[in-house]
Design a protein around this motif. Sequence first.
Motif, PDB file in Angstrom:
ATOM      1  N   LEU A 106      98.769  38.407  80.638  1.00 16.58           N
ATOM      2  CA  LEU A 106      97.783  38.127  81.672  1.00 16.58           C
ATOM      3  C   LEU A 106      96.541  38.978  81.475  1.00 16.58           C
ATOM      4  CD1 LEU A 106      99.961  37.793  84.878  1.00 16.58           C
ATOM      5  CD2 LEU A 106      98.551  36.032  83.806  1.00 16.58           C
ATOM      6  N   PRO A 107      95.373  38.347  81.594  1.00 17.39           N
ATOM      7  CA  PRO A 107      94.142  39.121  81.465  1.00 17.39           C
ATOM      8  C   PRO A 107      94.053  40.143  82.587  1.00 17.39           C
ATOM      9  CG  PRO A 107      93.686  36.899  82.267  1.00 17.39           C
ATOM     10  CD  PRO A 107      95.129  36.922  81.874  1.00 17.39           C
ATOM     11  N   ILE A 149      84.782  34.695  82.600  1.00 18.82           N
ATOM     12  CA  ILE A 149      84.870  33.767  81.479  1.00 18.82           C
ATOM     13  C   ILE A 149      84.521  34.475  80.171  1.00 18.82           C
ATOM     14  CG2 ILE A 149      84.516  31.620  82.735  1.00 18.82           C
ATOM     15  CD1 ILE A 149      81.512  31.928  81.934  1.00 18.82           C
ATOM     16  N   GLY A 150      84.808  35.771  80.129  1.00 18.28           N
ATOM     17  CA  GLY A 150      84.531  36.553  78.926  1.00 18.28           C
ATOM     18  C   GLY A 150      85.533  36.239  77.816  1.00 18.28           C
ATOM     19  N   HIS A 151      85.250  36.794  76.664  1.00 15.20           N
ATOM     20  CA  HIS A 151      86.096  36.544  75.492  1.00 15.20           C
ATOM     21  C   HIS A 151      87.543  36.929  75.741  1.00 15.20           C
ATOM     22  CE1 HIS A 151      82.217  37.251  73.017  1.00 15.20           C
ATOM     23  NE2 HIS A 151      82.258  36.050  73.526  1.00 15.20           N
ATOM     24  N   GLU A 152      87.706  38.106  76.308  1.00 14.58           N
ATOM     25  CA  GLU A 152      89.058  38.611  76.487  1.00 14.58           C
ATOM     26  C   GLU A 152      89.874  37.677  77.379  1.00 14.58           C
ATOM     27  OE1 GLU A 152      89.084  42.669  77.735  1.00 14.58           O
ATOM     28  OE2 GLU A 152      91.202  42.589  78.313  1.00 14.58           O
ATOM     29  N   ALA A 153      89.254  37.256  78.475  1.00 17.71           N
ATOM     30  CA  ALA A 153      89.968  36.387  79.409  1.00 17.71           C
ATOM     31  C   ALA A 153      90.269  35.032  78.783  1.00 17.71           C
ATOM     32  CB  ALA A 153      89.142  36.205  80.685  1.00 17.71           C
ATOM     33  N   ARG A 154      89.323  34.519  78.036  1.00 17.22           N
ATOM     34  CA  ARG A 154      89.533  33.209  77.402  1.00 17.22           C
ATOM     35  C   ARG A 154      90.704  33.256  76.433  1.00 17.22           C
ATOM     36  NH1 ARG A 154      84.649  30.322  78.418  1.00 17.22           N
ATOM     37  NH2 ARG A 154      85.252  28.530  77.186  1.00 17.22           N
ATOM     38  N   VAL A 155      90.698  34.265  75.584  1.00 14.14           N
ATOM     39  CA  VAL A 155      91.755  34.349  74.579  1.00 14.14           C
ATOM     40  C   VAL A 155      93.116  34.581  75.232  1.00 14.14           C
ATOM     41  CG1 VAL A 155      92.621  35.588  72.563  1.00 14.14           C
ATOM     42  CG2 VAL A 155      90.174  35.163  72.803  1.00 14.14           C
ATOM     43  N   SER A 156      93.152  35.445  76.220  1.00 16.79           N
ATOM     44  CA  SER A 156      94.456  35.712  76.819  1.00 16.79           C
ATOM     45  C   SER A 156      94.974  34.510  77.594  1.00 16.79           C
ATOM     46  CB  SER A 156      94.400  36.955  77.711  1.00 16.79           C
ATOM     47  OG  SER A 156      93.412  36.817  78.686  1.00 16.79           O
ATOM     48  N   THR A 157      94.079  33.758  78.190  1.00 13.14           N
ATOM     49  CA  THR A 157      94.524  32.544  78.885  1.00 13.14           C
ATOM     50  C   THR A 157      95.015  31.491  77.906  1.00 13.14           C
ATOM     51  OG1 THR A 157      92.945  32.923  80.670  1.00 13.14           O
ATOM     52  CG2 THR A 157      93.855  30.713  80.468  1.00 13.14           C
ATOM     53  N   ALA A 158      94.247  31.293  76.836  1.00 10.78           N
ATOM     54  CA  ALA A 158      94.667  30.341  75.818  1.00 10.78           C
ATOM     55  C   ALA A 158      96.016  30.744  75.243  1.00 10.78           C
ATOM     56  CB  ALA A 158      93.622  30.263  74.703  1.00 10.78           C
ATOM     57  N   MET A 199      92.182  33.242  85.228  1.00  8.87           N
ATOM     58  CA  MET A 199      91.081  34.115  84.819  1.00  8.87           C
ATOM     59  C   MET A 199      90.172  34.534  85.954  1.00  8.87           C
ATOM     60  SD  MET A 199      89.818  32.579  81.173  1.00  8.87           S
ATOM     61  CE  MET A 199      89.047  31.060  81.697  1.00  8.87           C
ATOM     62  N   GLY A 200      90.226  33.821  87.066  1.00  9.94           N
ATOM     63  CA  GLY A 200      89.241  34.070  88.103  1.00  9.94           C
ATOM     64  C   GLY A 200      87.898  33.569  87.618  1.00  9.94           C
ATOM     65  N   ASP A 201      86.831  34.254  87.981  1.00 12.79           N
ATOM     66  CA  ASP A 201      85.512  33.818  87.540  1.00 12.79           C
ATOM     67  C   ASP A 201      85.124  34.477  86.226  1.00 12.79           C
ATOM     68  OD1 ASP A 201      85.189  32.196  89.762  1.00 12.79           O
ATOM     69  OD2 ASP A 201      84.570  33.908  90.982  1.00 12.79           O
TER      70      ASP A 201
END
Lengths: 208, 208
Positions: free
Chosen positions: B192-193, B148-157, B144-146
């Motif tokens: 990937l986000p 930590i938004g919703h989109e990045a969290r969900v796509s990483t999970a 995700m890098g730095d």
Amino acid sequence: MGDPGTVAAPRVAQLRPSAAQARIISAALELFARNGVGGTSLQMIADTIGVTKAAVYHQYNTKDEIVLAAAEAELARLEAVIGAAEAEPSRARARKTLVTGMVDLAVAHRRTVSTILNDPVIVRFFAEHESFRHVMDRMSRVLMGDDIGHEARVSTAMLTAAISGTVMHPLVVGLDDETLRSQLQRLAERLLPAMSAKPERSSPATRN
Amino acid sequence: MGDPGTVAAPRVAQLRPSAAQARIISAALELFARNGVGGTSLQMIADTIGVTKAAVYHQYNTKDEIVLAAAEAELARLEAVIGAAEAEPSRARARKTLVTGMVDLAVAHRRTVSTILNDPVIVRFFAEHESFRHVMDRMSRVLMGDDIGHEARVSTAMLTAAISGTVMHPLVVGLDDETLRSQLQRLAERLLPAMSAKPERSSPATRN
DNA sequence: GTCTATATATAGATAGAC
DNA sequence: GTCTATCTATATATAGAC
């Protein structure tokens, strides 16, 4: 899809649970999610609903029957979504209806869905009981159509694993349902297998 | 990434297991995958490696210690992959290295990876022990890098859930490793986000 | 490092009263 | 539908000999 001749979809559950059985199933699902099936005892279930073990055994003769009933209860929800998708007039709409329904279901039952689908004991039930496999086959068919190639298989497996696994991932525990649902649905659509070039047709599909 | 000052990544495992301990861990991982942690007894582990329970207790004082050691053994593999990714000169390459490594790991250990990561008992360990969370944080940061938004969290999970969950999905059990790996990697990249617009940092880069 | 033997608790499951 | 009481098997765990 539609197939207007088909009326009632074959149900997984044999008999709908009584009130006492429903309380057992509900407690069992919560405990399975927290401790796993193997880590959940009948004593825990009895304590949770405030009765003795003997009262639980009066409803179900073995622990396996409870596991089965709990799995059936969860799967019944999925079955309803699949039925709605199958009733859609086109493949594209059927797929979208199914994915939306699966996401809604997973978000609404964050704790149970994922653990229930991944618990090794339940996975064994899924493999052994034909009724379970039948539901999974219907789901796969809506998602993949008649394409059973490698690409379709992997993307379908990934779609279901992703939806069920994401909702209880530590990274999303803080997200509200609506945010999780919208993001999950958007991303889930990226995983859909490419639709086979086969045109929408009303005649019976080439089956093998 | 890189950060050439950092030499040794903090390890999860305190001490590397002895030969006898390694046999216990190996047997435990296989049994956990098949029966769940709660459904696996020390007797089963002892029987699998052909010794008595007392011999097992000589290596680990409690069942929890065995679970911990088994989880550490699995996570150590992931940690190595994360370390390699962190050493990459750019974010894009780091992410690609990590995803490739995660896919390779999951395919190589189809049975264990998924169940270990999803077992409720182990998930609790993950939440309680800081060393585990630290590894997950490093993984998230590479992906995700730095952001930590919703989109990045969900796509990483979703990415991690999808990879670990797909490899033991009934739909792919018949697929050979190479086919599964290539399809999985291709599809994983779709999740990937989006990379944050932040430019590639030119500085430290090339590592050994 | 492995064994026999044992202690104590709890597992799944049943019998029979109310 | 729920209870008390009980059975048998197995769970985690320990002590001490080899």
